[in-house]
Design an enzyme around this catalytic site. Structure first.
Site, mmCIF file in Angstrom:
data_model
loop_
_atom_site.group_PDB
_atom_site.id
_atom_site.type_symbol
_atom_site.label_atom_id
_atom_site.label_comp_id
_atom_site.label_asym_id
_atom_site.label_seq_id
_atom_site.Cartn_x
_atom_site.Cartn_y
_atom_site.Cartn_z
ATOM 1 N N ASP A 111 -40.753 -10.860 -8.784
ATOM 2 C CA ASP A 111 -39.291 -10.889 -8.851
ATOM 3 C C ASP A 111 -38.803 -11.993 -7.914
ATOM 4 O O ASP A 111 -38.700 -13.151 -8.307
ATOM 5 C CB ASP A 111 -38.758 -9.502 -8.480
ATOM 6 C CG ASP A 111 -37.247 -9.397 -8.572
ATOM 7 O OD1 ASP A 111 -36.602 -10.379 -8.996
ATOM 8 O OD2 ASP A 111 -36.695 -8.347 -8.217
ATOM 9 N N PHE A 160 -34.038 -4.798 -14.340
ATOM 10 C CA PHE A 160 -34.967 -3.893 -13.665
ATOM 11 C C PHE A 160 -35.744 -3.115 -14.720
ATOM 12 O O PHE A 160 -35.163 -2.491 -15.598
ATOM 13 C CB PHE A 160 -34.226 -2.944 -12.716
ATOM 14 C CG PHE A 160 -35.159 -2.309 -11.734
ATOM 15 C CD1 PHE A 160 -35.561 -2.998 -10.599
ATOM 16 C CD2 PHE A 160 -35.678 -1.041 -11.960
ATOM 17 C CE1 PHE A 160 -36.459 -2.438 -9.693
ATOM 18 C CE2 PHE A 160 -36.573 -0.466 -11.065
ATOM 19 C CZ PHE A 160 -36.956 -1.166 -9.931
ATOM 20 N N ARG A 173 -43.640 5.591 -13.642
ATOM 21 C CA ARG A 173 -44.835 4.739 -13.710
ATOM 22 C C ARG A 173 -45.709 5.125 -14.895
ATOM 23 O O ARG A 173 -46.485 4.331 -15.396
ATOM 24 C CB ARG A 173 -45.674 4.886 -12.428
ATOM 25 C CG ARG A 173 -45.009 4.368 -11.162
ATOM 26 C CD ARG A 173 -46.048 4.306 -10.041
ATOM 27 N NE ARG A 173 -45.442 4.213 -8.721
ATOM 28 C CZ ARG A 173 -45.057 3.081 -8.141
ATOM 29 N NH1 ARG A 173 -45.195 1.934 -8.769
ATOM 30 N NH2 ARG A 173 -44.530 3.083 -6.931
HETATM 31 P P1 IMP Z 1 -40.812 -9.555 -5.149
HETATM 32 O O1 IMP Z 1 -41.371 -9.582 -3.757
HETATM 33 O O2 IMP Z 1 -39.308 -9.545 -5.158
HETATM 34 O O3 IMP Z 1 -41.374 -10.647 -6.035
HETATM 35 O O4 IMP Z 1 -41.152 -8.171 -5.761
HETATM 36 C C1 IMP Z 1 -42.361 -7.844 -6.201
HETATM 37 C C2 IMP Z 1 -42.577 -6.339 -6.242
HETATM 38 O O5 IMP Z 1 -41.374 -5.585 -6.358
HETATM 39 C C3 IMP Z 1 -43.373 -6.033 -7.468
HETATM 40 O O6 IMP Z 1 -44.754 -6.074 -7.204
HETATM 41 C C4 IMP Z 1 -42.881 -4.653 -7.862
HETATM 42 O O7 IMP Z 1 -43.669 -3.662 -7.223
HETATM 43 C C5 IMP Z 1 -41.460 -4.584 -7.352
HETATM 44 N N1 IMP Z 1 -40.501 -4.900 -8.450
HETATM 45 C C6 IMP Z 1 -39.853 -6.064 -8.670
HETATM 46 N N2 IMP Z 1 -39.076 -6.009 -9.762
HETATM 47 C C7 IMP Z 1 -39.256 -4.769 -10.282
HETATM 48 C C8 IMP Z 1 -38.738 -4.097 -11.458
HETATM 49 O O8 IMP Z 1 -37.972 -4.625 -12.276
HETATM 50 N N3 IMP Z 1 -39.160 -2.818 -11.637
HETATM 51 C C9 IMP Z 1 -40.018 -2.176 -10.798
HETATM 52 N N4 IMP Z 1 -40.546 -2.778 -9.702
HETATM 53 C C10 IMP Z 1 -40.162 -4.055 -9.443
#
Ligand code: IMP
Ligand code: MG
Length: 191
Positions: A111, A160, A173
């Site tokens: 993300d 999301f 999950r």
């Molecule tokens: P980042 O550090 O923002 O890139 O987030 C990465 C982590 O956040 C992922 O490995 C997921 O565990 C969680 N995450 C990010 N977006 C989503 C989503 O849309 N649904 C559920 N978990 C998410």
């Protein structure tokens, strides 16, 4: 609404289905084939990022036809919300010695990119022979990372999503496909 009712509600809406079981299975198969080809004779070690990637990692691992190993790291950045806090907490470290190894980090979704930046920095310190990243999903608009993800399953819009290992407040999950968890559902669930 109970979580069980919310789960049924998410599953019932066609418009909320983002990726079906079949689409996911075909993509995981494709990624496994590619990795088997690219790493032939190198015995890579997959590092699954808990909790989100445990299902993807298990499926991908079984689609890899060459010698390979697996270990896990657990980090968190989200708490109970749907926006990253930007602060990554290490909850469980990798046990395997990665020095001189071919390492493939397995993420469920990228993300903001904070998590993979953190993982890259942490793993590079122990001097692996090579380091690559595979992510089932990438939210293209938001990924704030200067490095590209080596193996991407699907680029998805900035929504999301839940299912196939991905959670909202630790729930959903176990949905077998991937669904958009829109604001409407989030509001119902918090009532
Ligand atoms: P980042 O550090 O923002 O890139 O987030 C990465 C982590 O956040 C992922 O490995 C997921 O565990 C969680 N995450 C990010 N977006 C989503 C989503 O849309 N649904 C559920 N978990 C998410
Ligand atoms: Mg994750």
């Amino acid at each position: 609404m109970t979580t069980e009712e919310t789960r049924k509600f998410i599953e019932s809406g066609e418009s909320r289905l983002l990726l079906s079981k079949e689409e996911i299975r075909n993509k995981v198969r494709e990624l496994g084939k590619q990795i088997s080809k690219d790493y032939a004779g190198l015995c890579p070690i997959l590092i699954g990022v808990l909790n989100g990637s445990f299902i993807f990692c298990a499926d991908l691992f079984r689609e890899i036809s060459i010698d390979c190993e697996v270990d896990f790291i657990k980090i968190s950045s989200y708490g109970e919300g749907t926006e990253t806090s930007g602060v990554i907490k290490l909850k469980k470290d990798i046990d395997a010695d990665l020095q001189g190894r071919h390492v493939i980090v397995v993420e469920d979704i990228v993300d903001s990119g904070y998590s993979i930046n953190y993982l890259r920095e942490r793993i590079e310190r122990v001097r692996p022979k090579s380091l690559k990243f595979v992510s089932l999903l990438v939210k293209e608009d938001t990924a704030r990372t200067e490095y590209k993800i080596d193996y991407v399953g699907f680029n998805i819009p900035n929504r999301f999503v839940v299912g196939y290992g991905l959670d909202f407040a630790q729930k959903f999950r176990n949905l077998p496909a991937i669904y958009v968890m829109d604001e409407q559902v989030q509001t119902i669930n918090s009532n």
